[in-house]
Scaffold this active site. Structure first.
Site, short mmCIF file in Angstrom:
data_model
loop_
_atom_site.label_atom_id
_atom_site.label_comp_id
_atom_site.label_asym_id
_atom_site.label_seq_id
_atom_site.Cartn_x
_atom_site.Cartn_y
_atom_site.Cartn_z
N HIS A 63 3.91 -7.44 0.00
CA HIS A 63 3.19 -8.69 -0.21
C HIS A 63 4.11 -9.79 -0.75
O HIS A 63 3.81 -10.97 -0.58
CB HIS A 63 2.01 -8.47 -1.14
CG HIS A 63 0.84 -7.82 -0.46
ND1 HIS A 63 -0.47 -8.12 -0.76
CD2 HIS A 63 0.79 -6.89 0.51
CE1 HIS A 63 -1.27 -7.40 0.01
NE2 HIS A 63 -0.53 -6.65 0.78
N HIS A 120 1.04 2.11 6.41
CA HIS A 120 -0.21 2.78 6.09
C HIS A 120 -0.10 4.30 6.08
O HIS A 120 -1.11 5.00 6.06
CB HIS A 120 -1.31 2.32 7.04
CG HIS A 120 -1.77 0.92 6.77
ND1 HIS A 120 -1.60 -0.11 7.67
CD2 HIS A 120 -2.36 0.37 5.69
CE1 HIS A 120 -2.07 -1.23 7.16
NE2 HIS A 120 -2.54 -0.97 5.96
#
Length: 438
Positions: free
Chosen positions: A131, A294
């Site tokens: 992020h 993920h």
């Protein structure tokens, strides 16, 4: 490094020896990656899986920007042109091996004020690093982790950065211990790198040199802010266009429920391609990054009440969590609830296996967000699959049966574990290592 001839590269800056002991057998701490455009060859130093290097080391050209935004750029130019010899000397004195060991210990030392999922903070720091670097956009070269601006508004209060204040709090003892030589930008990226490595994932090493900004002004154009509203207004948040890097201001890429919260994978496909394209990723790179990222962690949405006020709204107690204790099983971050795979602290390609090996259905999770679960499967460890995930599956399947055999191979071979590993390293090296030259 900008060279028109690769032979001009300094052997002292790039180490081309491969480390065959790494997970994929094809990793390097200094692999040169060449990207050709109409005018020159850019040489990117593939140094770490996520996050850009400093502008002094890996410059990248950018397009001209509006004067409203250029004022912010000019301020950053002054910062970057200052004498940073003190920081450079301090960084050279840092015992980086000791820093790495301290991070490894921190990752598996759960703290009661923010307990680690599965006893491992690794997935949290993969998210922190992504992020921080994932704010990068190609339209004007803004964003990225150089400057460590995730500590300041607007980035620290983005919805997508909910609870990352806890991750930064966990890093504070390490930052305090090593002082000026260990910048926040370097620490964020190094923590994410060590996290991936500690969970068996592929990395290319780490390159220090990011210099911290003193405020978040260089991120003002990313929004939400008056500068962003003037330069790149978005009348409907969720349908934002370039030069903004995301379809939704406050999110790293797009709404995980689907476009404007509509859980239709066929619609999400277009948003996925568009948004990741703004971050300089093609289809195969997008598949590799999403599938590889993920492999780790879980989502948090224990109840519909939410995370509480953001740092901008309450700097003293941001995101306390409105579900029970607000921590552990009561945590609320994105509003989705559940892990991505059956082994959330181990690198593998089970994300793709689950995605393509199950028949999925949409439902509302405990956070009252649309998410996906495998039909007829009550095992909770495979219950978390949001619309973005389903969109990726639909997109990969669509490409597999599409008209271009070459395209089919490039995208869908990412499901293979060995190919995913190589592709994940390649996209991280290409996508995250550059910072614009101002």
């Amino acid at each position: 490094l900008k060279n028109k001839e690769s032979s001009n590269l300094s052997p002292g800056l790039i180490n081309t020896s491969l480390d065959s002991k790494e997970f994929c057998g094809e990793l390097s701490f200094g692999m040169a990656h060449f990207r050709n455009d109409a005018q020159t060859t850019w040489v990117l130093l593939a140094a770490v899986c996520v996050g850009p290097l400093t502008s002094a080391m890996c410059p990248m050209s950018r397009s001209s920007v509006d004067k409203v935004v250029k004022n912010q750029q000019d301020a950053r130019v002054l910062i970057k042109q200052q004498d940073h010899s003190d920081h450079q000397a301090a960084a050279a004195a840092v015992d980086w091996a000791a820093v790495k060991n301290d991070i490894k210990t921190m990752l598996v030392t759960s703290q009661p004020d923010w307990p680690a999922d599965y006893g491992n903070y690794g997935p949290l720091f993969v998210r922190l690093a992504w992020h921080c670097s994932g704010s990068y956009r190609t339209s004007d070269g803004r964003g990225g982790c150089d400057g460590g601006r995730q500590r300041f508004d607007p980035e620290r209060s983005w919805e997508d950065n909910t609870n990352l204040d806890k991750a930064r709090h966990l890093l504070w003892p390490i930052k305090e211990k090593y002082g000026q030589g260990l910048s926040w930008g370097d620490l964020f990226i190094l923590a994410g790198t060590i996290a991936i490595e500690s969970m068996g994932g592929p990395v290319l090493g780490f390159c220090a040199g990011r210099i911290d900004d003193t405020d978040g002004s260089a991120s003002a154009a990313l929004g939400p802010s008056p500068e962003q509203a003037a330069f790149a207004p978005c009348p409907t948040n969720g349908e934002c266009k370039s030069p903004l890097g995301s379809s939704t201001v406050g999110l790293i890429y797009l709404n995980p429920e689907g476009p404007m919260g509509n859980p239709d994978p066929s619609l999400s496909v277009f948003d996925v391609r568009d948004t990741f394209g703004r971050m300089a990723m093609n289809d195969s790179e997008t598949v590799a990054l999403i599938g590889g990222g993920h492999a780790f962690g879980k989502t948090h949405g224990a109840c519909p009440e939410g995370a509480g006020p953001s740092p901008k709204e309450d700097p003293t107690n941001p995101w306390p969590g409105e579900c029970g204790t607000g921590r552990g099983v009561d945590a609320y971050t994105s509003g989705f609830e559940g892990p991505w795979t059956t082994d959330p602290t181990t690198w593998d390609n089970s994300y793709f296996k689950l995605l393509t090996g199950q028949d999925w259905e949409v439902h509302q999770g405990p956070g009252e967000k649309h998410q996906w679960r495998a039909k007829g499967n009550d095992v909770p460890t495979v219950a978390a699959c949001n619309a973005c995930t389903a969109a990726l599956a639909a997109r990969c399947v669509a490409v597999c049966v599409g008209p271009s055999p070459a395209h089919q191979i490039v995208v869908c071979r990412s499901i293979d574990r060995a190919h995913l590993c190589r592709a994940f390293v390649a996209v991280c090296a290409r996508r995250g290592q550059v910072q614009p030259e101002f």
